[in-house]
Scaffold this motif. Structure first.
Motif, PDB file in Angstrom:
ATOM      1  N   GLU A 161      23.450   5.969  18.777  1.00 52.11           N
ATOM      2  CA  GLU A 161      24.339   7.011  19.305  1.00 52.11           C
ATOM      3  C   GLU A 161      24.637   8.058  18.234  1.00 52.11           C
ATOM      4  O   GLU A 161      24.596   9.272  18.486  1.00 52.11           O
ATOM      5  CB  GLU A 161      25.625   6.358  19.800  1.00 52.11           C
ATOM      6  CG  GLU A 161      26.776   7.314  20.072  1.00 52.11           C
ATOM      7  CD  GLU A 161      26.447   8.360  21.116  1.00 52.11           C
ATOM      8  OE1 GLU A 161      27.058   9.440  21.079  1.00 52.11           O
ATOM      9  OE2 GLU A 161      25.566   8.124  21.960  1.00 52.11           O
ATOM     10  N   SER A 164      21.529  10.117  17.563  1.00 50.08           N
ATOM     11  CA  SER A 164      21.274  11.079  18.631  1.00 50.08           C
ATOM     12  C   SER A 164      22.058  12.364  18.398  1.00 50.08           C
ATOM     13  O   SER A 164      21.562  13.471  18.636  1.00 50.08           O
ATOM     14  CB  SER A 164      21.654  10.478  19.988  1.00 50.08           C
ATOM     15  OG  SER A 164      21.439  11.409  21.031  1.00 50.08           O
ATOM     16  N   ARG A 165      23.282  12.228  17.925  1.00 50.03           N
ATOM     17  CA  ARG A 165      24.100  13.418  17.646  1.00 50.03           C
ATOM     18  C   ARG A 165      23.540  14.196  16.460  1.00 50.03           C
ATOM     19  O   ARG A 165      23.565  15.427  16.444  1.00 50.03           O
ATOM     20  CB  ARG A 165      25.549  13.005  17.362  1.00 50.03           C
ATOM     21  CG  ARG A 165      26.231  12.363  18.565  1.00 50.03           C
ATOM     22  CD  ARG A 165      27.657  11.938  18.237  1.00 50.03           C
ATOM     23  NE  ARG A 165      28.223  11.150  19.328  1.00 50.03           N
ATOM     24  CZ  ARG A 165      29.347  11.439  19.959  1.00 50.03           C
ATOM     25  NH1 ARG A 165      30.027  12.516  19.634  1.00 50.03           N
ATOM     26  NH2 ARG A 165      29.792  10.668  20.929  1.00 50.03           N
ATOM     27  N   ASN A 168      18.987  14.864  18.070  1.00 46.13           N
ATOM     28  CA  ASN A 168      18.759  15.531  19.359  1.00 46.13           C
ATOM     29  C   ASN A 168      19.732  16.672  19.608  1.00 46.13           C
ATOM     30  O   ASN A 168      19.331  17.776  20.005  1.00 46.13           O
ATOM     31  CB  ASN A 168      18.865  14.513  20.505  1.00 46.13           C
ATOM     32  CG  ASN A 168      17.738  13.510  20.489  1.00 46.13           C
ATOM     33  OD1 ASN A 168      16.723  13.742  19.856  1.00 46.13           O
ATOM     34  ND2 ASN A 168      17.914  12.397  21.162  1.00 46.13           N
ATOM     35  N   ASP A 169      21.026  16.421  19.394  1.00 40.44           N
ATOM     36  CA  ASP A 169      22.026  17.433  19.717  1.00 40.44           C
ATOM     37  C   ASP A 169      21.922  18.646  18.796  1.00 40.44           C
ATOM     38  O   ASP A 169      22.033  19.789  19.241  1.00 40.44           O
ATOM     39  CB  ASP A 169      23.435  16.828  19.651  1.00 40.44           C
ATOM     40  CG  ASP A 169      23.665  15.813  20.760  1.00 40.44           C
ATOM     41  OD1 ASP A 169      23.066  15.976  21.826  1.00 40.44           O
ATOM     42  OD2 ASP A 169      24.428  14.864  20.561  1.00 40.44           O
ATOM     43  N   GLN A 235      23.214  15.003  28.238  1.00 40.94           N
ATOM     44  CA  GLN A 235      23.322  14.760  26.794  1.00 40.94           C
ATOM     45  C   GLN A 235      23.959  13.398  26.515  1.00 40.94           C
ATOM     46  O   GLN A 235      23.543  12.685  25.604  1.00 40.94           O
ATOM     47  CB  GLN A 235      24.153  15.867  26.139  1.00 40.94           C
ATOM     48  CG  GLN A 235      23.480  17.230  26.119  1.00 40.94           C
ATOM     49  CD  GLN A 235      22.172  17.218  25.363  1.00 40.94           C
ATOM     50  OE1 GLN A 235      21.140  17.600  25.896  1.00 40.94           O
ATOM     51  NE2 GLN A 235      22.192  16.779  24.130  1.00 40.94           N
ATOM     52  N   GLY A 239      22.108  10.097  24.639  1.00 37.13           N
ATOM     53  CA  GLY A 239      22.643   9.359  23.502  1.00 37.13           C
ATOM     54  C   GLY A 239      22.685   7.859  23.763  1.00 37.13           C
ATOM     55  O   GLY A 239      22.371   7.049  22.889  1.00 37.13           O
ATOM     56  N   ASN A 242      19.086   6.509  23.489  1.00 36.00           N
ATOM     57  CA  ASN A 242      18.667   6.388  22.090  1.00 36.00           C
ATOM     58  C   ASN A 242      19.325   5.188  21.416  1.00 36.00           C
ATOM     59  O   ASN A 242      18.694   4.468  20.645  1.00 36.00           O
ATOM     60  CB  ASN A 242      19.017   7.664  21.322  1.00 36.00           C
ATOM     61  CG  ASN A 242      18.077   8.806  21.636  1.00 36.00           C
ATOM     62  OD1 ASN A 242      16.937   8.580  21.985  1.00 36.00           O
ATOM     63  ND2 ASN A 242      18.557  10.024  21.538  1.00 36.00           N
TER      64      ASN A 242
END
Length: 622
Positions: A161, A164-165, A168-169, A235, A239, A242
Motif C-alpha cells: 500500500e 503504491s502511493r 503508482n500515485d 486509485q 493500492g 498492489n
C-alpha cells in the motif's frame, strides 16, 4: 544498525499479522476526498517554477496564435481562388485565377505553421523539465517523510500500500503534469483566440456557435461529478491490489506450505474485480463526454452551415470566410472537449495526489531536541520507571533495570512477554509513556536518534540482506570499510569459509530474497555485518535460531569474542545458551518478574527455574 527490526510482540492490531482490520481491509473506510484543498496543495509544488511556467504559457500563446491564424489565411486563398474562377466562369474580360497571389498566401501559411510548431516544441521541452522537477521534489518529500515516520506506521500498513502511493500515485501526477498542463493551456488559449477570430468574421454565426456552449457545460457537469468518485475508487483499489500482490509474493513459501493458494487467488480475484468495476465505471462515464460533445458540436455545425450558406448567397460574407468559420467551429469544439477530458484526468490525478498527501500528513516521530552528543558509549544502560503501551493499556509498567558497561544481559520469557518491545524502546523505535531510558546517564530523548542507533548493533531472528554482492552486504555495517576489515569480520563470524566456496566468493551477487544461499548462511552474514560495525552495545535476538548445532557452537564462540568488553542484550528462547550471562531478566506480561544470574535464579526455584526445567524435561521426553 545491522538489521531491521521485526514486528514487536503485542504490537497494535490492524497491521500485518494483526487483528481484525489488518491488511488490505484498512482502506475500505476512506472519507470523501477534499478536491479543492488537494488541488491547491498540488499547485503549490509548481510555485518554485513560476518563471518556467510563464515561459510555457507564452510559448503556448504564440504557438496557438500562429496556428489559429491559419484558417483565416486559408480562407483568403480560397476566396481568391473562388472569385477568380467565378469571374472567369461569368466571362468577365481578363478574368483569371491569380495563382501567384495564392502561392504567396500558401507560403505565408506554411511559415506560420512552422513557427507554431517551433513554439510548440519549446513549450513541450520546458514543460517536461517542469513536470519532472516537480515530481522529483514530491518524491524527495515522500522519501524524507518515510524516514521520519515512526515504526508503528509500518507496523499498521501493508508494504504494498505504501509502495503504491510512492510509485503508482506519483507516476500518475507526473503523467498529468507532463501531458495535461500544456494541453490545458493550449486549449484555453485556443478557445479565446478562436472566439476572437470568429467574432471578426461574423458575430451572428459566433452567437449561434456559442448557444451550444452552455448546453455542453450543462451536459458534462454531472458526468464529471460522478466520475470523480469512481476515479478515487480506482486509485484506492489499485493500492489494495498492489498490497495484496506484494504480501503474497514475499510470503509465497508460507502460502504454499499452508495450502492457501486458492484463498490467495480468491482474494486477488475479489480485489481485481473491484478494480475492474471501478475502472470500468470511471472510464465508461468519462468516455461518454467525447461522443456527447461531438453530438452537440454537430448540431452547431449544421446550424452554422445553413445560416452561413444563406449569408454567402446574400453576399454578406465571403465563401472563404464561411469555410474559415466552419473550421474554427470544429476547432472551437475540440479544445472544449479536450478540456473536459483533462478535467477527468485531473479528477484521477487529484485522487492520487490526495493519497500521497495523506502519507505526507502522517504523524511523524517526535522531533529531536538534541542536548547531548554521544561519541562512543561506555555501555551503561538504565531503565528508570519505564511505562509503555501500544494503545491505552500499558504493556510495561514501572520497569527498572540497571546494566553496567560490559555486562551481558539475557532477556527471557514466554511469547508476548515484552522482550522485543524492550529492545524497541531501547532503540527508541517507540516513545515511552512514562519514565526514562539512559545510556551512560544521558536520557535517550536528549540525544539524536542517529547517535543513539549507531551505538547499537543488531542481529535479529529475521535476516535482511539486499540485492548485491556479499561484500556490499557486509560493508553495509560500516561506511568506508576496507577489504581487510570485511574479511576479518567474516572470519570472526565463521562466514569466510563458506563465502570462499561460492563460485564468485565475496563477489557473489545475492538476489532480492537472498534465496541463493541457505538461511544459516544468511544469519552468518548478518552477524559478520554486526562484527564489522563494531558497536559499543550489541543486541542479539535469538541470533542462532536458524543454524545447525555445529555452526551454533562456532557462532557462540564468535559472539563471546564479539561481546567481550561490550554491553550485550541477548533475547533467547533456548535457555542453555545464556547460562554465562552476567544478568538474566525474566519477563512476563511486560514486567521484569525476576533478575539475577543463572545459578541464583535456579536456586530461587521461581518462574525461570520452571522455564529452564521444562525445556530439559521436554528434551528428555523426546
Amino acid at each position: 544498525m545491522s538489521q531491521t527490526t521485526k514486528r514487536p510482540a503485542g504490537g497494535p492490531p490492524g497491521g500485518p499479522g494483526g487483528g481484525p482490520g489488518g491488511g488490505n481491509m484498512m482502506m475500505m473506510g476512506e472519507k470523501p476526498k477534499d478536491f479543492k484543498a488537494t488541488f491547491r496543495r498540488l499547485l503549490a509544488y509548481l510555485k518554485p517554477r513560476r518563471t518556467a511556467l510563464i515561459a510555457v504559457f507564452v510559448a503556448a500563446i504564440l504557438s496557438t496564435v500562429f496556428m489559429i491564424a491559419g484558417p483565416k489565411i486559408m480562407g483568403t486563398a480560397i476566396t481568391e481562388l473562388f472569385e477568380g474562377a467565378y469571374a472567369k466562369f461569368q466571362g468577365v474580360p481578363g478574368a483569371a485565377i491569380d495563382f501567384t497571389k495564392i502561392g504567396q498566401i500558401l507560403l505565408l501559411l506554411a511559415g506560420l505553421y512552422v513557427i507554431s510548431s517551433i513554439f510548440s516544441y519549446i513549450q513541450q521541452y520546458i514543460m517536461s523539465s517542469v513536470a519532472q522537477k516537480t515530481v522529483y521534489d514530491l518524491r524527495e518529500d515522500v522519501n524524507q517523510k518515510l524516514e521520519r515516520l515512526p515504526l508503528k506506521y509500518y507496523d499498521g500498513r501493508p508494504n504494498g500500500e505504501t509502495l503504491s502511493r510512492v510509485t503508482n500515485d506519483i507516476d500518475t501526477i507526473g503523467s498529468t503534469l507532463q501531458q495535461s498542463v500544456t494541453s490545458f493551456i493550449t486549449s484555453i488559449v485556443t478557445i479565446v483566440g478562436i472566439l476572437i477570430m470568429m467574432l471578426t468574421i461574423s458575430p451572428l454565426l459566433t452567437l449561434i456557435s456559442l448557444v451550444t456552449l452552455p448546453l455542453s457545460i450543462f451536459a458534462i457537469r454531472p458526468i464529471l461529478k460522478r466520475s470523480q468518485k469512481y476515479f478515487a475508487d480506482q486509485q484506492r483499489t489499485l493500492g489494495q491490489l498492489n498490497g495484496h500482490v506484494e504480501e503474497m509474493y514475499t510470503g509465497h513459501p508460507v502460502v504454499k506450505a499452508f495450502g492457501h493458494e486458492r484463498k490467495a487467488v480468491a482474494e486477488f480475484d475479489d480485489v481485481n474485480e473491484q478494480l475492474y468495476d471501478a475502472g470500468r465505471k470511471a472510464q465508461f462515464i468519462s468516455g461518454i463526454i467525447m461522443p456527447m460533445m461531438m453530438f452537440i458540436g454537430n448540431i452547431s455545425y449544421v446550424l452554422i452551415s445553413v445560416v452561413g450558406g444563406i449569408l454567402v448567397t446574400q453576399r454578406s460574407i465571403s465563401i472563404g470566410d464561411i469555410q474559415a468559420f466552419i473550421t474554427y467551429t470544429r476547432q472551437f469544439t475540440q479544445p472544449i472537449t479536450q478540456t473536459a477530458n483533462i478535467a477527468n484526468i485531473v479528477q484521477s490525478t487529484v485522487a492520487a495526489a490526495e493519497r500521497v498527501f495523506e502519507l505526507l500528513d502522517e504523524e511523524e516521530e517526535i522531533k529531536e531536541v538534541t542536548t547531548h552528543h554521544l561519541a562512543r558509549a561506555k555501555g551503561a544502560v538504565a531503565f528508570e520507571h519505564v511505562d509503555f503501551g501500544y494503545g491505552k493499556d500499558l504493556l510495561i509498567e514501572d520497569m527498572n533495570i540497571d546494566v553496567r558497561p560490559g555486562q551481558t544481559v539475557a532477556i527471557v520469557g514466554p511469547t508476548g512477554a515484552g522482550k522485543t518491545t524492550l529492545i524497541n524502546l531501547l532503540m527508541r523505535f517507540y516513545e515511552l509513556n512514562g519514565g526514562a531510558i539512559r545510556i551512560d546517564g544521558i536520557d535517550t530523548r536528549d540525544m539524536s536518534r542517529e547517535d543513539l542507533r549507531t551505538t547499537f548493533g543488531m542481529v535479529l531472528q529475521d535476516t535482511w540482506l539486499f540485492n548485491g554482492t556479499i561484500r556490499d552486504n557486509l560493508a553495509y555495517g560500516k561506511v568506508g570499510a576496507s577489504e581487510e576489515e570485511i574479511i576479518d569480520a567474516a572470519k570472526a563470524a565463521h562466514a569466510d569459509h563458506f563465502i570462499r566456496t561460492l563460485p564468485d566468493g565475496y563477489d557473489t551477487v545475492l538476489n532480492e530474497e537472498a534465496s541463493n544461499i541457505s538461511q544459516g548462511q544468511k544469519q552468518l552474514l548478518t552477524i559478520a555485518r554486526a562484527v564489522l560495525a563494531d558497536p559499543p552495545i550489541m543486541i542479539l535476538d535469538e541470533a542462532t535460531s536458524s543454524v545447525d548445532t555445529r555452526t551454533e557452537i562456532f557462532i557462540q564462540q564468535a559472539m563471546q569474542r564479539l561481546m567481550d568488553g561490550r554491553t550485550s542484550f541477548v533475547i533467547a528462547h533456548r535457555l542453555s545458551t545464556i547460562k554465562d550471562a552476567d544478568l538474566i531478566l525474566v519477563m512476563d506480561q511486560g514486567r521484569v518478574i525476576e533478575q539475577g544470574t543463572h545459578e541464583a535464579l535456579l536456586k530461587a526455584d521461581g518462574f525461570y527455574a520452571d522455564l529452564y526445567n521444562s525445556q530439559f524435561s521436554e528434551k528428555e521426553v523426546v
